[in-house]
Scaffold this motif. Structure first.
Motif: not given
Length: 235
Positions: A114-118
């Motif tokens: 659901h989410a990618v935190v970079s």
């Protein structure tokens, strides 16, 4: 904060965290785990555990790790697949996987992301941070000449033994590792940002957080998780 919104806030938010080596990803992961109910899946930890447990997949992985080689995808997939099955009722925080678009496509077959935190940390900050890092090799205790300074310069606080600097913390090696990370990360960000769709045909939200200090970056990540991803924090 009515019960209906509370129900929405409890949605599972499976998240991939990306960050260059030495960029504080471990610190950010610990902060996320403190504030939210995630099952933390680190492929490195899972592989080490499978080796300690002497499982069949662990023994296969060990032969590669002993030779200093990357563990092949099919072995990593097997370890990860088993771990994901045991986390079916909680949000998953994936750390260290995927590293390639091929791995990301495999992952999409077994779990919705659901989410990618970079984490976008300037290279020169990481190089300077690693340059100042000293380690007590037997215990893994880490010190820095800028913060967490040992009581006696050059020696471990607990045992009094000499500290070492790892070869792979030296500037020229760190720079090469960071270049390799950038080459790996950009295709992943492009895949999740443009191509990826979940089972229910939903987009994945990709968010890049830039800065130099975990204590400054993390409040932004926490706000993103609560406000944008509607993930309920721990009570």
């Amino acid at each position: 904060f009515n019960p209906k919104s509370q129900q929405i806030m409890k949605a599972i938010v499976n998240t991939v965290i990306l960050g260059a080596p030495g960029g504080g990803k471990g610190t950010i992961c610990n902060k996320i785990l403190k504030d939210f109910n995630f099952s933390h899946l680190s492929t490195g930890d899972l592989l080490r555990k499978s080796i300690i447990d002497k499982s069949s997949v662990g023994l296969k992985a060990q032969s590669f790790m002993n030779d200093g080689k990357f563990v092949p995808d099919d072995i990593v997939f097997e370890v990860l697949n088993n771990a994901i099955k045991s986390c079916a009722t909680s949000s998953v925080l994936l750390d260290g996987f995927p590293r390639t678009v091929t791995q990301a496509k495999f992952l999409s077959k077994i779990i919705n992301i659901h989410a990618v935190v970079s984490l976008n940390i300037p290279h020169e900050v990481i190089v300077n941070r690693m340059k100042s890092r000293w380690v007590h090799l037997p215990s893994g205790r880490t010190y820095s000449t800028n913060y967490n300074i040992p009581k006696v310069p050059g020696f471990d606080d607990v045992t009094g033994e000499k500290l070492s600097q790892r070869d792979d913390d030296k500037p020229e090696i760190v720079k090469k590792r960071l270049e390799n990370y950038d080459l790996m990360a950009q295709p992943l960000l492009d895949f999740y940002g443009n191509e990826y769709r979940s089972d229910s045909n939903q987009n994945c939200i990709v968010k890049v957080f830039s800065g130099t200090e975990s204590d400054v970056i993390y409040p932004q990540i926490k706000r993103f998780m609560i406000q944008d991803m509607k993930l309920a924090p721990k009570q």
